[in-house]
Write an enzyme that holds these catalytic residues in place. Structure first.
Site, PDB file in Angstrom:
ATOM      1  CG  HIS A  77      40.252  38.853  39.411  1.00 47.08           C
ATOM      2  ND1 HIS A  77      40.353  38.378  40.796  1.00 47.08           N
ATOM      3  CD2 HIS A  77      40.728  40.205  39.462  1.00 47.08           C
ATOM      4  CE1 HIS A  77      40.958  39.328  41.443  1.00 47.08           C
ATOM      5  NE2 HIS A  77      41.187  40.492  40.768  1.00 47.08           N
ATOM      6  CG  ASP A 127      39.532  35.325  41.753  1.00 49.22           C
ATOM      7  OD1 ASP A 127      40.084  35.045  40.631  1.00 49.22           O
ATOM      8  OD2 ASP A 127      39.143  36.316  42.174  1.00 49.22           O
ATOM      9  CB  SER A 228      43.555  41.453  42.704  1.00 52.71           C
ATOM     10  OG  SER A 228      42.209  42.225  42.896  1.00 52.71           O
TER      11      SER A 228
END
Length: 280
Positions: A77, A127, A228
């Site tokens: 992502h 992901d 992230s």
């Protein structure tokens, strides 16, 4: 609320740390509930950068980990924007403080897992992504590789592991200057327990936490926005092993674990692109 990197990325005009004013010095620490990282403890940690239109600088958007002298592991992502090209990204290695004597590496290839898919509450699966650097790096005490697990490795609930990053220190509270890398110890949470938490908070009957996901964290100890893509590592037989990639969560540091891409589920896919020797 859910924290999703795409809501804070610079191309959407979100809040991203930029180069610090040399006169600013703040001692507040974060990830969430974290501490400043001593030099050379996590030499595989990298900062993924994107050239922000507003600031005109290469801004930090995600973390990542060095798993090969020429390859970085991160979250899909982080690089999911349609039309995003490798040439628009840079990687900074061997740095404790963001923007402190940057020596950025060019990215020449982005490989997202083909099964990556977003849902309204986060990411359904896969992901995970790989970034190829323009040239192999020279390894040192400051720049080195993290070991990957074997696909059969089981990470038991309750095991204490570590997550690192330059992300927010609380909801909507960015890490302040001098943007020192943070670490926090987090317990592994079993998928069944984690799924029950998220089904309740999201009012979902369907399975939320998939088998290729891993949960970790406790109240006051968590990853957050801008972490992230960064690594979740555990100490295994005297070796640091990366077991997770920071993916998504509900708030930061609440009584809900963060959700990570489970690296053991994707070691074989990684090996299709990079020749690596698996860890334990």
């Amino acid at each position: 609320m859910l924290w999703l990197l795409v809501l804070t990325a610079p191309w959407l005009g979100g809040s991203v740390p930029i180069s610090p004013d040399p006169g600013l010095r703040h001692e507040q620490v974060g990830i969430v509930g974290g501490c400043k990282v001593p030099a050379r403890r996590y030499p595989w940690q990298v900062s993924l950068r994107f050239h922000g239109m507003g600031s005109g600088q290469w801004q930090h958007i995600c973390g990542g980990s060095l798993i090969h002298p020429q390859w970085v592991l991160t979250a899909a992502h982080c690089v999911e924007l349609e039309g995003l090209e490798a040439a628009t990204l840079r990687v900074q290695v061997g740095q404790l403080r963001l923007y402190d004597h940057d020596q950025l590496c060019n990215v020449t290839e982005i490989i997202r897992h083909p099964n990556f898919n977003m849902s309204w509450y986060g990411w359904d699966s896969a992901d995970i992504a790989l970034l190829k650097l323009e040239a192999p790096l020279t390894l040192s005490e400051d720049v080195n590789l993290v070991s990957l697990p074997s696909p059969s490795l089981i990470v038991p609930p309750g095991m204490l592991c570590w997550v690192t990053g330059w992300g927010d220190i609380a909801d909507h509270t960015p890490l302040p200057p001098p943007y020192h890398l943070q670490e926090v110890e987090v317990p592994i949470v079993g998928n069944r327990e984690c799924n029950c938490h998220y089904q309740t908070i999201l009012e979902q009957d369907d399975e939320v936490i998939k088998q290729d996901m891993l949960c970790a964290g406790s109240e006051g100890h968590d990853s957050c926005q801008m972490d992230s893509g960064g690594p979740l590592v555990c100490r295994w037989k005297c070796t640091w092993i990366q077991v997770g990639v920071v993916s998504w969560g509900y708030g930061c540091g609440y009584n809900l674990p963060g959700v990570y891409a489970r690296v053991t589920s994707y070691v074989s896919w990684i090996h299709q692109h990079i020749p690596l020797s698996p860890g334990p």
